[in-house]
Design a protein around this motif. Structure first.
Motif, PDB file in Angstrom:
ATOM      1  N   SER A  47       6.225  -8.437  -2.274  1.00 33.94           N
ATOM      2  CA  SER A  47       4.994  -8.675  -3.020  1.00 33.94           C
ATOM      3  C   SER A  47       3.793  -8.221  -2.194  1.00 33.94           C
ATOM      4  O   SER A  47       3.455  -8.851  -1.193  1.00 33.94           O
ATOM      5  CB  SER A  47       4.903 -10.166  -3.339  1.00 33.94           C
ATOM      6  OG  SER A  47       3.600 -10.521  -3.703  1.00 33.94           O
ATOM      7  N   VAL A  48       3.193  -7.139  -2.596  1.00 35.69           N
ATOM      8  CA  VAL A  48       1.985  -6.633  -1.944  1.00 35.69           C
ATOM      9  C   VAL A  48       0.922  -6.523  -3.020  1.00 35.69           C
ATOM     10  O   VAL A  48       1.131  -5.874  -4.050  1.00 35.69           O
ATOM     11  CB  VAL A  48       2.229  -5.249  -1.298  1.00 35.69           C
ATOM     12  CG1 VAL A  48       0.955  -4.701  -0.681  1.00 35.69           C
ATOM     13  CG2 VAL A  48       3.340  -5.313  -0.271  1.00 35.69           C
ATOM     14  N   ASP A  49      -0.224  -7.169  -2.786  1.00 32.64           N
ATOM     15  CA  ASP A  49      -1.256  -7.093  -3.813  1.00 32.64           C
ATOM     16  C   ASP A  49      -1.860  -5.693  -3.869  1.00 32.64           C
ATOM     17  O   ASP A  49      -1.731  -4.901  -2.937  1.00 32.64           O
ATOM     18  CB  ASP A  49      -2.323  -8.181  -3.622  1.00 32.64           C
ATOM     19  CG  ASP A  49      -3.176  -7.993  -2.381  1.00 32.64           C
ATOM     20  OD1 ASP A  49      -3.689  -6.887  -2.165  1.00 32.64           O
ATOM     21  OD2 ASP A  49      -3.357  -8.984  -1.634  1.00 32.64           O
ATOM     22  N   ASP A  50      -2.497  -5.401  -4.991  1.00 34.76           N
ATOM     23  CA  ASP A  50      -3.027  -4.054  -5.232  1.00 34.76           C
ATOM     24  C   ASP A  50      -4.023  -3.615  -4.169  1.00 34.76           C
ATOM     25  O   ASP A  50      -4.011  -2.458  -3.743  1.00 34.76           O
ATOM     26  CB  ASP A  50      -3.682  -3.978  -6.613  1.00 34.76           C
ATOM     27  CG  ASP A  50      -2.659  -4.023  -7.739  1.00 34.76           C
ATOM     28  OD1 ASP A  50      -1.458  -3.833  -7.468  1.00 34.76           O
ATOM     29  OD2 ASP A  50      -3.073  -4.245  -8.892  1.00 34.76           O
ATOM     30  N   ASP A  51      -4.884  -4.530  -3.732  1.00 40.30           N
ATOM     31  CA  ASP A  51      -5.881  -4.168  -2.720  1.00 40.30           C
ATOM     32  C   ASP A  51      -5.219  -3.784  -1.403  1.00 40.30           C
ATOM     33  O   ASP A  51      -5.610  -2.805  -0.757  1.00 40.30           O
ATOM     34  CB  ASP A  51      -6.860  -5.318  -2.490  1.00 40.30           C
ATOM     35  CG  ASP A  51      -7.819  -5.510  -3.659  1.00 40.30           C
ATOM     36  OD1 ASP A  51      -7.987  -4.564  -4.458  1.00 40.30           O
ATOM     37  OD2 ASP A  51      -8.399  -6.609  -3.761  1.00 40.30           O
ATOM     38  N   ALA A  52      -4.207  -4.557  -1.004  1.00 41.98           N
ATOM     39  CA  ALA A  52      -3.495  -4.253   0.241  1.00 41.98           C
ATOM     40  C   ALA A  52      -2.762  -2.919   0.119  1.00 41.98           C
ATOM     41  O   ALA A  52      -2.792  -2.103   1.044  1.00 41.98           O
ATOM     42  CB  ALA A  52      -2.521  -5.375   0.589  1.00 41.98           C
ATOM     43  N   GLY A  55      -5.216  -0.139   0.270  1.00 43.42           N
ATOM     44  CA  GLY A  55      -5.694  -0.001   1.647  1.00 43.42           C
ATOM     45  C   GLY A  55      -4.704   0.748   2.522  1.00 43.42           C
ATOM     46  O   GLY A  55      -5.095   1.602   3.325  1.00 43.42           O
ATOM     47  N   LEU A  56      -3.422   0.430   2.353  1.00 44.10           N
ATOM     48  CA  LEU A  56      -2.397   1.134   3.122  1.00 44.10           C
ATOM     49  C   LEU A  56      -2.315   2.603   2.732  1.00 44.10           C
ATOM     50  O   LEU A  56      -2.233   3.486   3.590  1.00 44.10           O
ATOM     51  CB  LEU A  56      -1.032   0.470   2.921  1.00 44.10           C
ATOM     52  CG  LEU A  56      -0.845  -0.890   3.571  1.00 44.10           C
ATOM     53  CD1 LEU A  56       0.475  -1.515   3.123  1.00 44.10           C
ATOM     54  CD2 LEU A  56      -0.892  -0.782   5.081  1.00 44.10           C
ATOM     55  N   LEU A  57      -2.334   2.868   1.432  1.00 44.35           N
ATOM     56  CA  LEU A  57      -2.282   4.254   0.971  1.00 44.35           C
ATOM     57  C   LEU A  57      -3.495   5.044   1.441  1.00 44.35           C
ATOM     58  O   LEU A  57      -3.367   6.190   1.889  1.00 44.35           O
ATOM     59  CB  LEU A  57      -2.158   4.309  -0.551  1.00 44.35           C
ATOM     60  CG  LEU A  57      -0.821   3.859  -1.129  1.00 44.35           C
ATOM     61  CD1 LEU A  57      -0.899   3.763  -2.652  1.00 44.35           C
ATOM     62  CD2 LEU A  57       0.287   4.802  -0.705  1.00 44.35           C
ATOM     63  N   GLY A  58      -4.665   4.441   1.326  1.00 43.50           N
ATOM     64  CA  GLY A  58      -5.886   5.112   1.765  1.00 43.50           C
ATOM     65  C   GLY A  58      -5.877   5.371   3.263  1.00 43.50           C
ATOM     66  O   GLY A  58      -6.242   6.459   3.723  1.00 43.50           O
ATOM     67  N   GLY A  59      -5.457   4.381   4.023  1.00 46.15           N
ATOM     68  CA  GLY A  59      -5.397   4.540   5.471  1.00 46.15           C
ATOM     69  C   GLY A  59      -4.398   5.602   5.892  1.00 46.15           C
ATOM     70  O   GLY A  59      -4.652   6.391   6.803  1.00 46.15           O
ATOM     71  N   TYR A  60      -3.254   5.639   5.213  1.00 44.81           N
ATOM     72  CA  TYR A  60      -2.260   6.664   5.524  1.00 44.81           C
ATOM     73  C   TYR A  60      -2.818   8.050   5.197  1.00 44.81           C
ATOM     74  O   TYR A  60      -2.670   8.987   5.980  1.00 44.81           O
ATOM     75  CB  TYR A  60      -0.959   6.416   4.758  1.00 44.81           C
ATOM     76  CG  TYR A  60       0.084   7.474   5.030  1.00 44.81           C
ATOM     77  CD1 TYR A  60       0.712   7.552   6.268  1.00 44.81           C
ATOM     78  CD2 TYR A  60       0.435   8.403   4.060  1.00 44.81           C
ATOM     79  CE1 TYR A  60       1.660   8.527   6.528  1.00 44.81           C
ATOM     80  CE2 TYR A  60       1.382   9.367   4.309  1.00 44.81           C
ATOM     81  CZ  TYR A  60       1.993   9.427   5.542  1.00 44.81           C
ATOM     82  OH  TYR A  60       2.924  10.407   5.801  1.00 44.81           O
ATOM     83  N   GLY A  61      -3.480   8.154   4.057  1.00 44.86           N
ATOM     84  CA  GLY A  61      -4.104   9.430   3.696  1.00 44.86           C
ATOM     85  C   GLY A  61      -5.109   9.879   4.745  1.00 44.86           C
ATOM     86  O   GLY A  61      -5.164  11.057   5.105  1.00 44.86           O
ATOM     87  N   GLU A  62      -5.884   8.933   5.262  1.00 44.59           N
ATOM     88  CA  GLU A  62      -6.845   9.263   6.316  1.00 44.59           C
ATOM     89  C   GLU A  62      -6.131   9.751   7.574  1.00 44.59           C
ATOM     90  O   GLU A  62      -6.598  10.682   8.238  1.00 44.59           O
ATOM     91  CB  GLU A  62      -7.703   8.045   6.646  1.00 44.59           C
ATOM     92  CG  GLU A  62      -8.673   7.662   5.551  1.00 44.59           C
ATOM     93  CD  GLU A  62      -9.323   6.314   5.791  1.00 44.59           C
ATOM     94  OE1 GLU A  62      -9.200   5.750   6.906  1.00 44.59           O
ATOM     95  OE2 GLU A  62      -9.968   5.804   4.850  1.00 44.59           O
ATOM     96  N   SER A  63      -4.992   9.132   7.891  1.00 42.37           N
ATOM     97  CA  SER A  63      -4.244   9.560   9.079  1.00 42.37           C
ATOM     98  C   SER A  63      -3.747  10.996   8.917  1.00 42.37           C
ATOM     99  O   SER A  63      -3.719  11.760   9.886  1.00 42.37           O
ATOM    100  CB  SER A  63      -3.078   8.606   9.373  1.00 42.37           C
ATOM    101  OG  SER A  63      -1.985   8.841   8.508  1.00 42.37           O
TER     102      SER A  63
END
Length: 100
Positions: A47-52, A55-63
């Motif tokens: 269970s991962v909420d949409d915001d989390a 955030g993970l997807l956005g951060g990975y994209g930034e990496s």
């Protein structure tokens, strides 16, 4: 089909004469990228909420965005300094995301 940055870099490593020191740096980054992707898949099974998740997807994209243009430039110029810095910053970003 769209290739991931890691897939493109692996192909470039096969296609171009890349210095051994750079290959070692890239191999370390590829391992960090693989580890992040495995971690992400395991983490998001639960269970991962949409915001989390976003955030993970956005951060990975930034990496990935840190490495992509610098890798392209490296393939043309063979200047390792900027690449080493970008790979290090990208791996650190992925590690920070995993600690969230």
């Amino acid at each position: 089909m769209t290739k991931t940055l890691a897939q493109r870099i692996r192909e470039d490593l096969d296609d171009f004469d890349i210095d051994a020191d750079v290959r070692a740096l890239v191999a370390t980054w590829l391992a960090a990228d693989d580890a992040f992707n495995h971690w992400f898949l395991e983490t998001t099974k639960g269970s991962v909420d949409d915001d989390a998740l976003m955030g993970l997807l956005g951060g990975y994209g930034e990496s990935q965005d840190l490495v992509d243009p610098v890798w392209r430039a490296y393939v043309k110029s063979r200047e390792p300094g900027p690449l080493a810095a970008a790979l290090s910053a990208s791996a650190a970003k992925m590690a920070a995301l995993q600690r969230r």
